[in-house]
Design a protein around this motif. Structure first.
Motif, mmCIF file in Angstrom:
data_model
loop_
_atom_site.group_PDB
_atom_site.id
_atom_site.type_symbol
_atom_site.label_atom_id
_atom_site.label_comp_id
_atom_site.label_asym_id
_atom_site.label_seq_id
_atom_site.Cartn_x
_atom_site.Cartn_y
_atom_site.Cartn_z
ATOM 1 N N LEU A 138 0.907 -1.262 -0.002
ATOM 2 C CA LEU A 138 -0.007 0.069 0.300
ATOM 3 C C LEU A 138 0.744 1.103 0.021
ATOM 4 O O LEU A 138 0.493 2.333 -0.625
ATOM 5 N N LEU A 139 1.701 1.499 1.011
ATOM 6 C CA LEU A 139 2.753 2.446 0.826
ATOM 7 C C LEU A 139 3.557 2.717 -0.313
ATOM 8 O O LEU A 139 3.703 3.738 -0.772
ATOM 9 N N ALA A 195 1.426 4.147 -2.934
ATOM 10 C CA ALA A 195 1.388 5.646 -2.664
ATOM 11 C C ALA A 195 2.665 6.295 -3.117
ATOM 12 O O ALA A 195 2.550 7.394 -3.411
ATOM 13 N N ILE A 255 3.239 9.272 -5.864
ATOM 14 C CA ILE A 255 3.772 10.695 -5.402
ATOM 15 C C ILE A 255 4.895 10.761 -6.547
ATOM 16 O O ILE A 255 5.054 11.843 -6.868
ATOM 17 N N PHE A 284 3.400 11.924 -9.428
ATOM 18 C CA PHE A 284 2.747 13.380 -9.171
ATOM 19 C C PHE A 284 3.794 14.675 -9.119
ATOM 20 O O PHE A 284 3.470 15.723 -9.596
ATOM 21 N N HIS A 285 5.101 14.201 -8.407
ATOM 22 C CA HIS A 285 5.920 15.346 -8.417
ATOM 23 C C HIS A 285 6.515 15.607 -9.827
ATOM 24 O O HIS A 285 6.694 16.707 -10.262
ATOM 25 N N LEU A 299 4.229 17.893 -11.805
ATOM 26 C CA LEU A 299 4.227 19.015 -11.620
ATOM 27 C C LEU A 299 5.723 19.898 -11.863
ATOM 28 O O LEU A 299 5.802 20.938 -12.292
ATOM 29 N N ALA A 300 6.734 18.830 -11.680
ATOM 30 C CA ALA A 300 8.288 19.606 -11.964
ATOM 31 C C ALA A 300 8.300 19.565 -13.360
ATOM 32 O O ALA A 300 9.371 20.419 -13.758
ATOM 33 N N MET A 335 7.456 28.301 -13.304
ATOM 34 C CA MET A 335 7.292 27.165 -12.581
ATOM 35 C C MET A 335 7.258 27.061 -11.207
ATOM 36 O O MET A 335 7.682 28.195 -10.680
ATOM 37 N N ILE A 336 6.845 26.160 -10.750
ATOM 38 C CA ILE A 336 6.822 26.098 -9.284
ATOM 39 C C ILE A 336 8.107 26.061 -8.559
ATOM 40 O O ILE A 336 8.920 25.305 -9.025
ATOM 41 N N LEU A 383 7.506 22.535 -4.326
ATOM 42 C CA LEU A 383 6.962 21.515 -4.888
ATOM 43 C C LEU A 383 7.401 20.143 -4.230
ATOM 44 O O LEU A 383 6.450 19.238 -3.935
ATOM 45 N N SER A 434 4.706 17.536 -2.442
ATOM 46 C CA SER A 434 4.589 16.137 -2.545
ATOM 47 C C SER A 434 4.637 15.550 -1.499
ATOM 48 O O SER A 434 4.054 14.712 -1.245
ATOM 49 N N LEU A 456 2.095 12.828 -0.178
ATOM 50 C CA LEU A 456 2.563 11.493 0.377
ATOM 51 C C LEU A 456 1.900 11.046 1.742
ATOM 52 O O LEU A 456 1.458 9.949 1.818
ATOM 53 N N LEU A 473 -1.505 10.476 1.607
ATOM 54 C CA LEU A 473 -2.211 9.175 0.976
ATOM 55 C C LEU A 473 -1.645 8.202 1.826
ATOM 56 O O LEU A 473 -2.596 7.168 1.983
ATOM 57 N N VAL A 513 -4.239 5.091 3.197
ATOM 58 C CA VAL A 513 -4.298 3.770 2.972
ATOM 59 C C VAL A 513 -3.995 2.934 4.278
ATOM 60 O O VAL A 513 -4.213 1.821 4.034
#
Lengths: 117, 230
Positions: free
Chosen positions: A10-11, A14, A18, A21-22, A25-26, B1-2, B7, B11, B15, B18, B22
């Protein structure tokens, strides 16, 4: 012991999410953003599969399995559409990034990739 | 940009959220395993995942097949595809590989479709294999002539949705419920849907690789060749 195994999955799911996700955006380059979305999706699938194994009863829950199964094919198709859109953007405007990032300029078509090592 | 720091912080915060989410899930959730396995004898198949896909949650799968059609429609409207030229004399190794591999892949796709009723497999797995076979065929320049028969391709791409929707209509007329199969006949209907879905999924995945609509060429050439999906 068994519970620890599920927690790790699970971790890790996640964590994979991420990482994507990072990057989403980056990174400004659209190709990298599309890859980032795929990484995020993989994290979600991982969590789903881990959860389906943890449900009560002997057999894993088939419902999340079916969702992940179709989700994989759908994500491949969404990626194909995203790549076609990115290519279209580049062929029309020459940009490999969306507006709002560093100014693409007329030479962004070839120079966009090097600016983000 | 951020900025990088913002950022990274963002993140890490997501994390943490999340991870908390979970970890706070129930350790032994009831899930739907009992319901799915309990109704399995009535579903027409013995593989619970296939039962979920094409019996319990058939509407969901119908819409997912439609999503694939939408994706390829979008790609076709954006770009024209590029096909490698068919000059196999320069690539003898590829051709001798394809000669062995393509029949095996097509066989595997059909096998996966069939065992989906009682073991892991089904239209999506088989369709992925068929899509891979089609990509290999395109790379080998074997699919060039089919690619000019656009109406045939369109039919193949839409076949999954068409058959699926027709089965919806027929089952509605027969039993009064959408995708509520007549008792004891679930397996046949599921196999019918899966066969059509496999053709469309394989064709969609293979044609997505091409990345656009078929090139405008001599429309509908006269030569006859065996039709089929990837």
């Amino acid at each position: 012991m068994v519970e620890t195994g599920f927690t790790v999955y699970l971790l890790a799911g996640a964590g994979v999410f991420i990482i994507g996700f990072h990057a989403l955006l980056a990174q400004a380059h659209l190709l990298r953003r599309i890859m980032a979305l795929n990484v995020m999706g993989s994290g979600v699938f991982m969590v789903f599969i881990a959860l389906s194994a943890r449900t009560a009863g002997e057999a894993p829950d088939p419902v999340p399995h079916a969702m992940v199964l179709t989700g994989i094919v759908v994500s491949v198709c969404a990626t194909g559409l995203a790549l076609a859109l990115a290519d279209r953007l580049q062929s029309v405007t020459g940009a490999t990034e969306l507006e709002g990032g560093p100014a693409p300029g007329p030479n962004a078509g070839s120079g966009g990739e090097e600016s983000h090592p | 940009m951020i900025p990088r720091l913002v950022l990274g912080t963002l993140s890490l915060a997501v994390l943490a959220a999340l991870s908390w989410a979970v970890l706070s899930l129930p350790a032994q959730p009831p899930g739907l395993t009992a319901e799915a396995l309990g109704k399995l004898p009535e579903s027409g198949v013995t593989n619970p995942v296939t039962a979920v896909l094409l019996n319990y949650r058939g509407h969901d799968t119908l819409l997912e097949v439609a999503v694939l059609l939408l994706a390829i429609t979008g790609v076709w409207s954006l770009r024209q595809g590029e096909f490698p030229a068919a000059d196999l004399r320069e690539r003898p190794l590829l051709m001798s590989l394809l000669r062995v591999l393509l029949p095996v892949l097509v066989l595997t796709a059909g096998y996966l479709l069939w065992i989906g009723a009682f073991a892991p497999g089904g239209a999506f797995q088989g369709g992925a294999v068929a899509g891979g076979a089609l990509v290999l065929g395109i790379l080998g320049g074997l699919a060039g002539r089919w690619m000019r028969r656009e109406s045939l391709l369109r039919l193949g791409l839409a076949l999954g949705v068409l058959v699926f929707a027709s089965v919806c209509a027929v089952t509605k007329a027969l039993t009064g419920g959408l995708l509520q199969y007549p008792p004891g006949q679930g397996g046949v209907w599921i196999l019918l849907i899966e066969a059509a879905a496999l053709a469309s999924i394989g064709l969609t995945l293979g044609l997505l690789y091409v990345g656009g609509r078929p090139p405008a060429g001599p429309a509908e050439p006269g030569e006859k060749e065996p039709d089929g999906h990837g």
